[in-house]
Design an enzyme around this catalytic site. Sequence first.
Site, PDB file in Angstrom:
ATOM      1  N   MET A 251       0.839  -1.200   0.000  1.00  0.00           N
ATOM      2  CA  MET A 251       0.000   0.000   0.000  1.00  0.00           C
ATOM      3  C   MET A 251       0.869   1.243   0.000  1.00  0.00           C
ATOM      4  O   MET A 251       1.798   1.368   0.795  1.00  0.00           O
ATOM      5  CB  MET A 251      -0.915  -0.025   1.242  1.00  0.00           C
ATOM      6  CG  MET A 251      -1.705   1.253   1.474  1.00  0.00           C
ATOM      7  SD  MET A 251      -2.904   1.568   0.131  1.00  0.00           S
ATOM      8  CE  MET A 251      -2.998   3.360   0.223  1.00  0.00           C
ATOM      9  N   GLU A 252       0.478   2.179  -0.884  1.00  0.00           N
ATOM     10  CA  GLU A 252       1.325   3.338  -1.184  1.00  0.00           C
ATOM     11  C   GLU A 252       1.176   4.508  -0.215  1.00  0.00           C
ATOM     12  O   GLU A 252       1.214   5.661  -0.655  1.00  0.00           O
ATOM     13  CB  GLU A 252       1.034   3.810  -2.606  1.00  0.00           C
ATOM     14  CG  GLU A 252      -0.375   4.432  -2.821  1.00  0.00           C
ATOM     15  CD  GLU A 252      -1.436   3.447  -3.284  1.00  0.00           C
ATOM     16  OE1 GLU A 252      -1.281   2.235  -3.043  1.00  0.00           O
ATOM     17  OE2 GLU A 252      -2.427   3.900  -3.872  1.00  0.00           O
ATOM     18  N   HIS A 284       5.790  -0.607  -8.429  1.00  0.00           N
ATOM     19  CA  HIS A 284       4.388  -0.192  -8.487  1.00  0.00           C
ATOM     20  C   HIS A 284       4.093   0.833  -7.391  1.00  0.00           C
ATOM     21  O   HIS A 284       3.553   1.919  -7.656  1.00  0.00           O
ATOM     22  CB  HIS A 284       3.492  -1.437  -8.319  1.00  0.00           C
ATOM     23  CG  HIS A 284       2.023  -1.151  -8.272  1.00  0.00           C
ATOM     24  ND1 HIS A 284       1.180  -1.425  -9.312  1.00  0.00           N
ATOM     25  CD2 HIS A 284       1.239  -0.603  -7.305  1.00  0.00           C
ATOM     26  CE1 HIS A 284      -0.054  -1.068  -8.998  1.00  0.00           C
ATOM     27  NE2 HIS A 284      -0.043  -0.568  -7.764  1.00  0.00           N
ATOM     28  N   GLU A 285       4.481   0.515  -6.172  1.00  0.00           N
ATOM     29  CA  GLU A 285       4.145   1.406  -5.056  1.00  0.00           C
ATOM     30  C   GLU A 285       4.868   2.752  -5.175  1.00  0.00           C
ATOM     31  O   GLU A 285       4.306   3.801  -4.866  1.00  0.00           O
ATOM     32  CB  GLU A 285       4.484   0.740  -3.715  1.00  0.00           C
ATOM     33  CG  GLU A 285       3.717  -0.555  -3.445  1.00  0.00           C
ATOM     34  CD  GLU A 285       2.218  -0.428  -3.640  1.00  0.00           C
ATOM     35  OE1 GLU A 285       1.653   0.625  -3.284  1.00  0.00           O
ATOM     36  OE2 GLU A 285       1.603  -1.386  -4.156  1.00  0.00           O
ATOM     37  N   GLU A 307      -4.323   2.979 -10.301  1.00  0.00           N
ATOM     38  CA  GLU A 307      -3.823   1.608 -10.327  1.00  0.00           C
ATOM     39  C   GLU A 307      -3.259   1.208 -11.675  1.00  0.00           C
ATOM     40  O   GLU A 307      -2.231   0.559 -11.761  1.00  0.00           O
ATOM     41  CB  GLU A 307      -4.915   0.629  -9.892  1.00  0.00           C
ATOM     42  CG  GLU A 307      -5.313   0.793  -8.425  1.00  0.00           C
ATOM     43  CD  GLU A 307      -4.116   0.820  -7.479  1.00  0.00           C
ATOM     44  OE1 GLU A 307      -3.019   0.369  -7.852  1.00  0.00           O
ATOM     45  OE2 GLU A 307      -4.276   1.311  -6.340  1.00  0.00           O
TER      46      GLU A 307
HETATM   47 ZN    ZN Z   1      -1.489   0.306  -6.548  1.00  0.00          ZN
END
Ligand code: ZN
Length: 799
Positions: A251-252, A284-285, A307
């Site tokens: 989770m970012e 990704h994060e 996303e």
């Molecule tokens: Zn994401």
Amino acid sequence: MQLATTQPAKNVLEVREYDLFLDVDFAGLKYSGKVTVDLESVGDVSLDAVGLQITNVKSGNRKVPFKHTGKLLKVQTGKFSGPLEIEFTGNVSDNFTGLYKASYGDSYILSTHLEAVQARKVFPCLDHPAFKAVFKVQVRTDESLSVISNMPKESETEEGGDRTVTFQKTPKMSTYLLYLGVGKFVQEKGRHGETDLYAAYADRPTGKINTGFSFEATQKVLDYYESYFGIPFQLPKLHNVAVPEFAYGAMENWGAITYREILLHVDKDTSIRAKKSVAHVIAHEIAHMWFGDLVTMKWWDDLWLNESFATFMDYKSTDRAYPEWKVWQDFVRTSTSGAMGRDSLTKTHPIMAKVHDPEEIEELFDEISYGKGASILRMIEAYIGSENFKRGVAQYLQKFRYSNASGHDLWSSLQEASGTEVSRIMEGWISQEGFPVVKASLAGGKLLLEQERFLLAGGTSNQTWPIPVTMNVDGKTQSFLLDKKKTEVNLPTKPRSLKVNVDQTGFYVVQYDGKELQDLVWKGRLSPLDRWGLINDAKAFLLSGRVSFVEYFSLVEKYQNEEEYLPAIEVSDQLSFLYQIAPSRLIETSRKFHNAGLKIFESKKDDNSTTLKGIVAARLTLLDDAYAKTAGSKFKGLANVEPDMKRSVVMGYARSSDDYDGLIGGYLKSTTDEERLRFLEGLVSFKNPELIARTLDFAVGGKVKRQDVRNVILYATANPDARNVAWEWFKKNMAKLEAMYSGTAQFSIILREYFSIIGVGRAAEVEKFFNEHKVIGADIALERLKIYDQLAKKIIATR
Ligand SMILES: [Zn+2]
């Protein structure tokens, strides 16, 4: 519908700052708090507050009357400007959302997960992405513990056994990005330019998280993003926090990203497969630090933009950091293909979905938001050119930083940067569900292209898409926009080769009509991506009944002795899937392919071949008893087996030994999550269903991380011998699983992904069960199940 709880609170014009103080009783699993919200409103203020007890509301010294309805805290402020002080108490949550208890062994840490609408479970706030505010956080807790938040510490004091930590103010940000971690953490430090980097994980006597590779990957992708976006990382520090129990992958939270432990740990025993996911998830994060955190969607219906962009950028940056992995090959195989699988059902939704209540938001974290969105971005990048795309993105981030934007804003920037009509094309793809099949046929020296919606269940619709078609004829690539139902393309008099959707950058499947055209396709020089595309599309056509099993299989045979990673792994995936739904008919073919594949990839030494070899070997243990025995014989020396081959050894041992106690012993002694998962996979790979049933009960008995119960079901799905016991077990444990994953979409993922396979052969019974037990995700599982079940029957009837 509960519009009031999630739509912008109507009277509030602006939230400037949250001054949040929490006094955390770590042992008692509760806290008391005070939040001072500096805001501006034109009338009474309603704040989101769920599961909290509100004890007092004040403005200056004046008490303000309030009413707490359980979800909303209504305060009689009238027209108001300034700080509103709210005192409250709350409990640490026992599932995966809000401020929750993340256990490891007999100990735990507290960690927050606030996306999408969980900040309201921790403190009263305007829990809406568009209400960006500055956060000043202060936490008091036991002095033996440390506290992590988004920003660096400003000050820290110890008094009377308590520690009080005050953090620097954040920049303006959305509530769902706030982070708090409380517990005994090991913290390691690194640096990237002006930014302090930290890795943090729960302290323990054994099983330390080896974070070296995570630092390397973090530094590499930060370099890439700073240069690509043209904006330096925005905060003074960045934490990668490993959380022992975590429903999601990561989770970012801005400046304090949380991960499952397996996603930060790499050591000499880590498989390449696991190491690749570490790099991908970090990439990704960290992309979210810009795309999502610095610039945030206005409302959750643009969640996909966050996303899909992070997914797309993940592959861009990982490709730069680790070029030997050729990660775009994995992109089409996972993101594009996964999204097509979902989007070819009648139960799908447009990328841009209407969002009304919190449960709907959770269900949007799916293949469409991540995979389809990312694939559409890749398609538009290929269409307008990578430099234009990059310029448009950088402009967009500059323009909307510390603020909110929508998809339309991004299209405008891309359109401006490229001089191409991006907006119309993008709208055509995001506003309607589904995707097209392009039917290609030869007619009088021309190529006729015609589009229609592709549905696995058959039938079609009147939809059309603006398709940026690419086509390679005789080695030359051309592109054009197909935005009508059909078109004709001129061909050279005697074309030597032809392939539509070059390198699979388009989100559509192609059906070539007639042998002459099909032969032309195979005459050209096909890239691994192109060869993948042909077999990927063929599977879709098999499932939808557009081609027969015999036709499909004659295509598969072209991939015998395939030497390239991407097409080879795809064929392995497909044959494994078909083996899962029709085991008796597929076992010999699949065994033959996997034995041949193993020989080919054993001789290669690059990372992708090593990954593929491991996957093929593990699958072979389910198909070939002799191989299972050979692989299983290495079980005693497991520690010395090459990391990617360990899975096959554990699974082979399970299938050839029935040694339940030995495998449970191995599980209990494991010190890393990858090892634990490997043993769990072995424990559902037995031939004896009674042993599998024992494992399934063990999985929910408290000794398996709750986050990993989902994996156990996934592993059982691959083993046809587990089919009956998995279904019986699920019926008994459904309520438990639902409660375990409540507030997240994990339970519906289990249904959608696994029960469409586990249910094959008993479709009517499964349908009846879900008609009696209404749960989210069951409709999708049932649609898939019927398609798989029918295909299985057809395959079995085929001679
Ligand atoms: Zn994401």
